[in-house]
Design an enzyme around this catalytic site. Structure first.
Site, short mmCIF file in Angstrom:
data_model
loop_
_atom_site.label_atom_id
_atom_site.label_comp_id
_atom_site.label_asym_id
_atom_site.label_seq_id
_atom_site.Cartn_x
_atom_site.Cartn_y
_atom_site.Cartn_z
N LYS A 170 0.86 -1.18 0.00
CA LYS A 170 0.00 0.00 0.00
C LYS A 170 0.90 1.24 0.00
CE LYS A 170 0.39 1.54 4.47
NZ LYS A 170 0.65 2.90 4.91
N LYS A 204 -1.58 -9.35 11.28
CA LYS A 204 -1.37 -9.36 12.73
C LYS A 204 -2.28 -10.41 13.37
CE LYS A 204 0.28 -4.63 13.24
NZ LYS A 204 1.59 -5.01 13.78
N GLU A 238 0.05 7.02 16.77
CA GLU A 238 1.50 6.88 16.83
C GLU A 238 2.07 7.99 17.70
OE1 GLU A 238 3.34 5.25 12.91
OE2 GLU A 238 1.87 6.74 12.31
N HIS A 262 -5.76 0.49 6.46
CA HIS A 262 -5.79 -0.18 7.76
C HIS A 262 -7.12 -0.01 8.49
CE1 HIS A 262 -1.69 -0.78 6.98
NE2 HIS A 262 -1.15 0.21 7.67
#
Length: 509
Positions: A170, A204, A238, A262
């Site tokens: 991506k 994940k 983040e 995401h």
């Protein structure tokens, strides 16, 4: 089996690990951070866990003037520094025999001739059987020239007994139109089942556990709907800035970089109906239904928010603002904070807002999906019996403290009836002795196996852009800078106001 045996079993026989067949993995862009920190270590970890065959080869392609041994040293150092599993000399020696390097630019015919010769040599000497995976760990601007050269030099031509696959990182375009243009190029060279669009979040373990939590447990499914859920928050925060990536990030912004892929994929996994099986086609069908029913309410001034981090404090140290970062143009309007409300117009979720937010320079790094439930219609307690109770919540933590938290009211020990909010916590680290594979281990293995369930297809990509494109166009039409927020805080006031208008507030991770 050793301690690093693959926890993901062949669905036909769960006693057996899934092991890739003979193949060549070609990585374009091997000098980048992604290759050094993620891809090369993941290849080693797969080999260390016995999931790559002796007939495996790794080819690096970049502009550097390296020989095979120079590239091997780069791979060795990357593995030593970033691999998840312990370094074993015998595993490394087996990998080393199949490591090659090709120097050249993306438009260099001679370089692609050398690449073809190298691959054919490996097919003979390593027994890779004509099976080739091309991993484009490069900026999107390089996709078309690389794939054009692959076709020109006959490297995309397969046969009945071998395969060629392409892996695309991506972002998949920067809007709906560019995503379609990119797909036209890819589709002219590869069949749909040969194209793997990497979204590492889908690899994940905890993201996949969302499906297990919902569909393996009867207790959650009856309340997983608008009768009981008041709203859903999906956060990816983040605590770092752009970290020297101004050349990539500025002009793209965090909504395109993270939200389009995401966060909308997390929304689809959270809201989807139960698939009839976990085959790729069934998972994609249910995710596409959600994305097709999802929309941002049209009052974008009320239901979206954007911001840009200013100077502040992070981890007890002063940090500069986005506009002071090296390489950021003066007066840049690129957002580093994005939040939107998404409504899913179907019977299960009608009336339940999904709030998505992502940002840099937040107080801490966290990715989670939180379902907040409606308050009980009647509480048979006096006002003095309860402290200020919040709502019940189920929080699925994606990173870094992978697990699930359930928040509810409980009686305080004592002779009086006193209710207080408590949390019940499940952590992967404390419940399983086997460490989870890194996302790229799972995804690379799936590419080599030709197993597509975790990879978004083109229709999902286009549906995601249809949701986000109008918001980005609205932001671009505004004659004002994104709202500034102090580094180390939870974003601009407009992001908090967006929820407050609906009677909610962001939970504090």
């Amino acid at each position: 089996m050793n301690a690093y045996t693959n926890p993901l079993r062949d669905p036909q026989d769960r006693r057996l690990p899934r092991i890739a067949g003979p193949c060549v993995l070609v990585i374009f862009g091997v000098t980048g951070d992604l290759s050094r920190k993620k891809l090369m270590p993941a290849v080693y970890d797969l080999a260390n866990r016995g999931l790559l065959p002796p007939g495996f080869a790794l080819v690096g392609f970049a502009r550097r003037d390296w020989e095979n041994q120079d590239f091997a040293k780069v791979v060795h150092d990357a593995v030593k520094e970033h691999a998840r599993t312990p370094f074993r000399e015998e595993v490394w020696e087996q990998l080393l025999e199949g490591i090659r390097f090709v120097s050249g630019a993306f438009d260099d015919d001679a370089a692609f001739e050398r690449l073809g010769d190298t691959i054919r040599e490996l097919d003979t000497t390593r027994g890779t059987g004509g099976n080739h995976a091309f991993y484009l760990s490069i900026p999107p601007s390089g996709f078309e020239p690389v794939m054009t050269m692959l076709r020109k030099h006959g490297l995309t031509e397969g046969g009945e007994d071998n395969w060629n696959r392409v892996v695309i990182e991506k972002p998949f375009g920067h809007d709906l139109a560019s995503a379609r243009e990119l797909d036209a190029v890819v589709s002219s060279l590869f069949q749909p089942h040969e194209v793997f669009r990497i979204d590492h979040y889908l690899g994940k373990e905890t993201v996949q556990n969302m499906l297990a939590l919902r569909f393996a447990n009867q207790m959650f499914e009856p309340i997983w709907n608008n009768h009981y859920v008041s709203h859903v928050e999906i956060t990816m925060a983040e605590d770092i800035g752009i970290g020297g990536r101004a050349g990539y990030f500025d002009g793209i912004g965090i909504a395109r970089d993270v939200m389009q892929n995401h966060l909308l994929q997390l929304l689809a996994l959270t809201a989807m109906e139960e698939p009839t099986s976990f085959e790729a086609s069934q998972l994609r069908t249910e995710k596409k239904k959600v994305l097709a029913a999802a929309r941002v309410p049209e009052r974008y001034d009320l239901h979206t928010a954007r911001g840009q981090y200013a100077a502040g404090w992070q981890g007890g140290k002063p940090v500069i603002g986005y506009l002071q970062e090296d390489g950021v143009p003066e007066g840049s309007g690129t957002e580093t904070y994005a939040a939107i409300r998404v409504d899913v117009d179907n019977r299960r979720w009608a009336g339940v807002p999904f709030y998505l937010r992502t940002a840099k320079r937040m107080p801490r790094r966290v990715t989670e999906v939180a379902l907040s439930f409606k308050r009980a219609p009647h509480l048979p307690f006096t006002a003095t019996d309860t402290e200020e109770l919040g709502t019940n919540a189920l929080v699925m933590r994606i990173q870094p403290d992978e697990g699930v938290t359930l928040r509810f009211g409980a009686k305080v020990p004592g002779t009086q009836m006193e209710i207080r909010e408590v949390s019940m916590d499940f952590g992967y680290g404390g419940s399983f002795t086997e460490s989870s594979p890194e996302a790229y281990e799972r995804l690379i293995l799936d590419v080599l196996l030709g197993d597509p369930p975790l990879f978004p297809q083109q229709e999902e990509v286009e549906l995601s852009w249809k949701i986000l494109d109008p918001v980005i166009a609205y932001w671009a039409s505004l004659d004002e800078q994104p709202e500034q927020y102090e580094s180390g805080t939870w974003g601009p006031q407009s992001g908090h106001d967006m929820l407050a208008r609906d009677g909610f507030s962001w939970r504090r991770p």
